[in-house]
Design a protein around this motif. Structure first.
Motif, PDB file in Angstrom:
ATOM      1  N   ASP A   1       3.191  41.048  48.960  1.00  0.00           N
ATOM      2  CA  ASP A   1       2.723  42.155  48.132  1.00  0.00           C
ATOM      3  C   ASP A   1       2.721  41.754  46.670  1.00  0.00           C
ATOM      4  OD1 ASP A   1       5.272  42.995  46.825  1.00  0.00           O
ATOM      5  OD2 ASP A   1       5.856  43.556  48.843  1.00  0.00           O
ATOM      6  N   VAL A   2       2.039  42.568  45.876  1.00  0.00           N
ATOM      7  CA  VAL A   2       1.925  42.344  44.434  1.00  0.00           C
ATOM      8  C   VAL A   2       2.302  43.648  43.755  1.00  0.00           C
ATOM      9  CG1 VAL A   2       0.341  41.789  42.555  1.00  0.00           C
ATOM     10  CG2 VAL A   2       0.093  40.643  44.756  1.00  0.00           C
ATOM     11  N   GLU A   3       3.162  43.544  42.759  1.00  0.00           N
ATOM     12  CA  GLU A   3       3.632  44.746  42.064  1.00  0.00           C
ATOM     13  C   GLU A   3       3.483  44.534  40.565  1.00  0.00           C
ATOM     14  OE1 GLU A   3       7.689  47.238  42.344  1.00  0.00           O
ATOM     15  OE2 GLU A   3       7.941  45.165  41.665  1.00  0.00           O
ATOM     16  N   GLU A   4       2.878  45.487  39.897  1.00  0.00           N
ATOM     17  CA  GLU A   4       2.753  45.434  38.445  1.00  0.00           C
ATOM     18  C   GLU A   4       3.709  46.465  37.878  1.00  0.00           C
ATOM     19  OE1 GLU A   4      -0.924  44.605  35.496  1.00  0.00           O
ATOM     20  OE2 GLU A   4      -1.208  46.218  36.930  1.00  0.00           O
ATOM     21  N   SER A   5       4.508  46.053  36.896  1.00  0.00           N
ATOM     22  CA  SER A   5       5.513  46.970  36.356  1.00  0.00           C
ATOM     23  C   SER A   5       5.645  46.791  34.851  1.00  0.00           C
ATOM     24  CB  SER A   5       6.863  46.734  37.040  1.00  0.00           C
ATOM     25  OG  SER A   5       7.250  45.384  36.911  1.00  0.00           O
ATOM     26  N   TYR A   6       6.214  47.801  34.241  1.00  0.00           N
ATOM     27  CA  TYR A   6       6.436  47.780  32.795  1.00  0.00           C
ATOM     28  C   TYR A   6       7.883  48.149  32.531  1.00  0.00           C
ATOM     29  CZ  TYR A   6       6.438  49.282  27.945  1.00  0.00           C
ATOM     30  OH  TYR A   6       6.740  49.437  26.621  1.00  0.00           O
ATOM     31  N   TYR A   7       8.571  47.305  31.793  1.00  0.00           N
ATOM     32  CA  TYR A   7       9.960  47.541  31.413  1.00  0.00           C
ATOM     33  C   TYR A   7      10.051  47.533  29.894  1.00  0.00           C
ATOM     34  CZ  TYR A   7      10.918  46.355  36.266  1.00  0.00           C
ATOM     35  OH  TYR A   7      10.922  46.321  37.637  1.00  0.00           O
TER      36      TYR A   7
ATOM     37  N   LEU B   1       3.811  41.125  36.302  1.00  0.00           N
ATOM     38  CA  LEU B   1       3.179  41.116  37.614  1.00  0.00           C
ATOM     39  C   LEU B   1       4.087  40.318  38.543  1.00  0.00           C
ATOM     40  CD1 LEU B   1       0.526  42.050  39.021  1.00  0.00           C
ATOM     41  CD2 LEU B   1      -0.288  39.711  38.721  1.00  0.00           C
ATOM     42  N   ASN B   2       4.652  40.987  39.561  1.00  0.00           N
ATOM     43  CA  ASN B   2       5.553  40.348  40.516  1.00  0.00           C
ATOM     44  C   ASN B   2       4.789  39.995  41.780  1.00  0.00           C
ATOM     45  OD1 ASN B   2       7.197  42.995  39.371  1.00  0.00           O
ATOM     46  ND2 ASN B   2       8.244  41.066  39.073  1.00  0.00           N
ATOM     47  N   LEU B   3       4.838  38.745  42.185  1.00  0.00           N
ATOM     48  CA  LEU B   3       4.207  38.277  43.410  1.00  0.00           C
ATOM     49  C   LEU B   3       5.301  37.957  44.412  1.00  0.00           C
ATOM     50  CD1 LEU B   3       1.768  35.706  41.751  1.00  0.00           C
ATOM     51  CD2 LEU B   3       1.386  38.142  42.147  1.00  0.00           C
TER      52      LEU B   3
ATOM     53  N   ASP C   1       7.151  35.884  38.819  1.00  0.00           N
ATOM     54  CA  ASP C   1       6.891  36.914  37.814  1.00  0.00           C
ATOM     55  C   ASP C   1       5.955  36.335  36.753  1.00  0.00           C
ATOM     56  OD1 ASP C   1       8.646  38.669  39.053  1.00  0.00           O
ATOM     57  OD2 ASP C   1      10.342  38.018  37.831  1.00  0.00           O
ATOM     58  N   LEU C   2       4.828  36.998  36.554  1.00  0.00           N
ATOM     59  CA  LEU C   2       3.870  36.591  35.537  1.00  0.00           C
ATOM     60  C   LEU C   2       3.887  37.611  34.407  1.00  0.00           C
ATOM     61  CD1 LEU C   2       0.856  35.789  37.891  1.00  0.00           C
ATOM     62  CD2 LEU C   2       2.632  34.223  37.075  1.00  0.00           C
ATOM     63  N   VAL C   3       3.692  37.161  33.190  1.00  0.00           N
ATOM     64  CA  VAL C   3       3.686  38.072  32.051  1.00  0.00           C
ATOM     65  C   VAL C   3       2.441  37.844  31.202  1.00  0.00           C
ATOM     66  CG1 VAL C   3       6.182  38.332  31.938  1.00  0.00           C
ATOM     67  CG2 VAL C   3       5.101  36.499  30.660  1.00  0.00           C
TER      68      VAL C   3
END
Length: 95
Positions: free
Chosen positions: A15-21, A30-32, A90-92
């Motif tokens: 899965d792929v998850e995009e998040s903002y902290y 972007l978490n792969l 984790d991509l930024v």
């Protein structure tokens, strides 16, 4: 699920998850999540900045193109256990 990098590299991901902290200086991440037998060094070499300019998640009509990610923030591998996936990349976006 298939993830395709701009350079044509295709990677199977769970899965792929995009998040903002807000507390992180990186901002959006972007978490792969995937299963990989490759070493961290080999994974790092796959995600070169040129390949990250355009990331497509999925295939056909369900595909989503994600732009703006420029570098790897972290790569984590777990060994053993009953995890659904063993590798997180984790991509930024460049800020």
């Amino acid at each position: 699920m298939k993830l395709t990098l701009k350079n044509g590299t295709v990677i199977d991901v769970m899965d792929v998850e995009e998040s903002y902290y807000p507390r992180n200086t990186q901002g959006v991440v972007l978490n792969l999540h995937m299963n990989s037998d490759e070493s961290i060094e080999d994974i790092r070499d796959t995600f070169v900045p040129e390949a990250l300019e355009s990331i497509t998640v999925g295939e056909g009509d369900d595909a989503k193109t994600i732009l703006g990610y420029t570098r790897v923030d972290s790569i984590r591998k777990s060994y053993g256990g009953e995890a659904v996936y063993n590798t997180v990349v984790d991509l930024v976006k460049q800020v």
